[in-house]
Design a protein around this motif. Structure first.
Motif, mmCIF file in Angstrom:
data_model
loop_
_atom_site.group_PDB
_atom_site.id
_atom_site.type_symbol
_atom_site.label_atom_id
_atom_site.label_comp_id
_atom_site.label_asym_id
_atom_site.label_seq_id
_atom_site.Cartn_x
_atom_site.Cartn_y
_atom_site.Cartn_z
ATOM 1 N N LYS A 194 0.816 -1.216 0.000
ATOM 2 C CA LYS A 194 0.000 0.000 0.000
ATOM 3 C C LYS A 194 0.844 1.258 0.000
ATOM 4 C CE LYS A 194 -4.283 -1.721 1.997
ATOM 5 N NZ LYS A 194 -4.995 -1.952 3.268
ATOM 6 N N LYS A 195 1.958 1.225 0.765
ATOM 7 C CA LYS A 195 2.742 2.456 0.928
ATOM 8 C C LYS A 195 3.742 2.679 -0.197
ATOM 9 C CE LYS A 195 2.536 3.237 5.878
ATOM 10 N NZ LYS A 195 3.303 3.150 7.134
ATOM 11 N N LEU A 196 4.223 1.603 -0.831
ATOM 12 C CA LEU A 196 5.299 1.811 -1.802
ATOM 13 C C LEU A 196 5.129 1.063 -3.118
ATOM 14 C CD1 LEU A 196 8.137 3.171 -2.050
ATOM 15 C CD2 LEU A 196 9.099 0.960 -1.446
ATOM 16 N N LEU A 197 4.626 -0.169 -3.058
ATOM 17 C CA LEU A 197 4.795 -1.029 -4.237
ATOM 18 C C LEU A 197 3.703 -0.884 -5.284
ATOM 19 C CD1 LEU A 197 5.928 -4.188 -2.276
ATOM 20 C CD2 LEU A 197 7.361 -2.583 -3.496
ATOM 21 N N ALA A 198 2.473 -0.618 -4.850
ATOM 22 C CA ALA A 198 1.361 -0.559 -5.797
ATOM 23 C C ALA A 198 0.764 0.841 -5.822
ATOM 24 C CB ALA A 198 0.296 -1.586 -5.428
ATOM 25 N N ASN A 199 0.422 1.298 -7.000
ATOM 26 C CA ASN A 199 -0.260 2.579 -7.167
ATOM 27 C C ASN A 199 -1.747 2.282 -7.342
ATOM 28 O OD1 ASN A 199 -1.444 4.861 -8.091
ATOM 29 N ND2 ASN A 199 -0.142 5.103 -9.892
ATOM 30 N N PRO A 200 -2.568 2.560 -6.316
ATOM 31 C CA PRO A 200 -3.969 2.119 -6.357
ATOM 32 C C PRO A 200 -4.784 2.769 -7.477
ATOM 33 C CG PRO A 200 -3.575 3.566 -4.491
ATOM 34 C CD PRO A 200 -2.239 3.277 -5.098
ATOM 35 N N VAL A 201 -4.286 3.872 -8.041
ATOM 36 C CA VAL A 201 -5.007 4.506 -9.147
ATOM 37 C C VAL A 201 -4.943 3.625 -10.398
ATOM 38 C CG1 VAL A 201 -5.065 6.531 -10.653
ATOM 39 C CG2 VAL A 201 -4.553 6.806 -8.236
ATOM 40 N N MET A 202 -3.827 2.901 -10.542
ATOM 41 C CA MET A 202 -3.631 2.145 -11.780
ATOM 42 C C MET A 202 -3.455 0.646 -11.559
ATOM 43 S SD MET A 202 -0.902 4.705 -13.569
ATOM 44 C CE MET A 202 -0.688 3.581 -14.945
ATOM 45 N N GLU A 203 -3.252 0.238 -10.314
ATOM 46 C CA GLU A 203 -2.864 -1.152 -10.093
ATOM 47 C C GLU A 203 -3.627 -1.773 -8.924
ATOM 48 O OE1 GLU A 203 1.874 -0.799 -11.298
ATOM 49 O OE2 GLU A 203 1.192 -0.107 -9.353
ATOM 50 N N PHE A 204 -3.772 -3.080 -8.965
ATOM 51 C CA PHE A 204 -4.241 -3.813 -7.789
ATOM 52 C C PHE A 204 -3.163 -4.825 -7.423
ATOM 53 C CE2 PHE A 204 -5.346 -8.059 -9.377
ATOM 54 C CZ PHE A 204 -5.339 -7.854 -10.744
ATOM 55 N N PHE A 205 -3.224 -5.298 -6.169
ATOM 56 C CA PHE A 205 -2.199 -6.275 -5.781
ATOM 57 C C PHE A 205 -2.827 -7.460 -5.068
ATOM 58 C CE2 PHE A 205 -2.498 -3.317 -2.225
ATOM 59 C CZ PHE A 205 -2.519 -4.141 -1.123
ATOM 60 N N GLU A 206 -2.114 -8.571 -5.118
ATOM 61 C CA GLU A 206 -2.518 -9.779 -4.402
ATOM 62 C C GLU A 206 -1.313 -10.289 -3.634
ATOM 63 O OE1 GLU A 206 -4.026 -12.665 -7.183
ATOM 64 O OE2 GLU A 206 -5.625 -11.322 -7.812
ATOM 65 N N ILE A 207 -1.562 -10.724 -2.400
ATOM 66 C CA ILE A 207 -0.479 -11.198 -1.539
ATOM 67 C C ILE A 207 -0.655 -12.683 -1.287
ATOM 68 C CG2 ILE A 207 0.444 -11.053 0.813
ATOM 69 C CD1 ILE A 207 -0.176 -8.100 0.723
ATOM 70 N N GLU A 208 0.448 -13.396 -1.338
ATOM 71 C CA GLU A 208 0.392 -14.837 -1.146
ATOM 72 C C GLU A 208 1.657 -15.271 -0.406
ATOM 73 O OE1 GLU A 208 0.103 -18.610 -4.152
ATOM 74 O OE2 GLU A 208 -0.481 -16.652 -4.930
ATOM 75 N N ALA A 209 1.523 -16.208 0.506
ATOM 76 C CA ALA A 209 2.701 -16.741 1.186
ATOM 77 C C ALA A 209 3.235 -17.918 0.379
ATOM 78 C CB ALA A 209 2.345 -17.166 2.600
ATOM 79 N N LEU A 210 4.550 -17.935 0.154
ATOM 80 C CA LEU A 210 5.153 -19.092 -0.501
ATOM 81 C C LEU A 210 5.374 -20.187 0.529
ATOM 82 C CD1 LEU A 210 7.855 -17.514 -2.823
ATOM 83 C CD2 LEU A 210 5.722 -18.564 -3.484
ATOM 84 N N ASN A 211 5.437 -21.415 0.073
ATOM 85 C CA ASN A 211 5.739 -22.515 0.993
ATOM 86 C C ASN A 211 7.086 -22.272 1.654
ATOM 87 O OD1 ASN A 211 3.461 -23.555 -0.174
ATOM 88 N ND2 ASN A 211 4.599 -24.845 -1.615
ATOM 89 N N PRO A 212 7.164 -22.492 2.943
ATOM 90 C CA PRO A 212 8.428 -22.212 3.631
ATOM 91 C C PRO A 212 9.500 -23.257 3.268
ATOM 92 C CG PRO A 212 6.761 -22.980 5.195
ATOM 93 C CD PRO A 212 6.122 -22.994 3.850
#
Lengths: 82, 82
Positions: free
Chosen positions: B64-82
């Motif tokens: 939210k703070k740095l990686l995605a620009n909400p005006v143009m982008e959406f993001f999805e978060i997923e945990a990788l297998n440890p």
């Protein structure tokens, strides 16, 4: 049928990732504690194919011929839920 | 513990994706038949946190703070297998 195939293209683990390092220091400056960051590309393809295996084969060809640079990057292919 | 969290940042579905269109025409020129392409970013974070939920919360803050620009982008978060 149309298949949604996603390709993840990431810098090879042994190589330095300057973009990731920049994001890492940006996050630390914002007070967000993160150990490491790597930044790659995420490409979603819509492919008209007879089967999911065919669609994945086309995606792999696309990745090898255009999307990923094997000297610096590796890729992973995954089918999204239809 | 160190958690590997991946964040997928893609252009919003309603917006034109010029990079994707360029890749699409590049693939067609190579004779690879693809219906549509969208290109986004794939970011892998290594986060030291007490639990996977904590790590995901940190990743969401980072997105939210740095990686995605909400005006143009959406993001999805997923945990990788440890």
């Amino acid at each position: 049928m149309i298949y949604n195939i996603q390709i993840k293209v990431m810098p090879l683990k042994d190589l330095l990732d300057p973009q990731g390092k920049a994001v890492l220091s940006g996050l630390n400056n914002l007070g967000i504690k993160v150990e490491d960051v790597r930044v790659g590309k995420h490409i979603t393809l819509q492919i008209d194919a007879a089967s999911e295996a065919d669609a994945k084969a086309i995606a792999e060809e696309a990745a090898k011929k255009l999307l990923a640079n094997p000297v610096m990057e590796f890729f992973e292919i995954e089918a999204l839920n239809p």
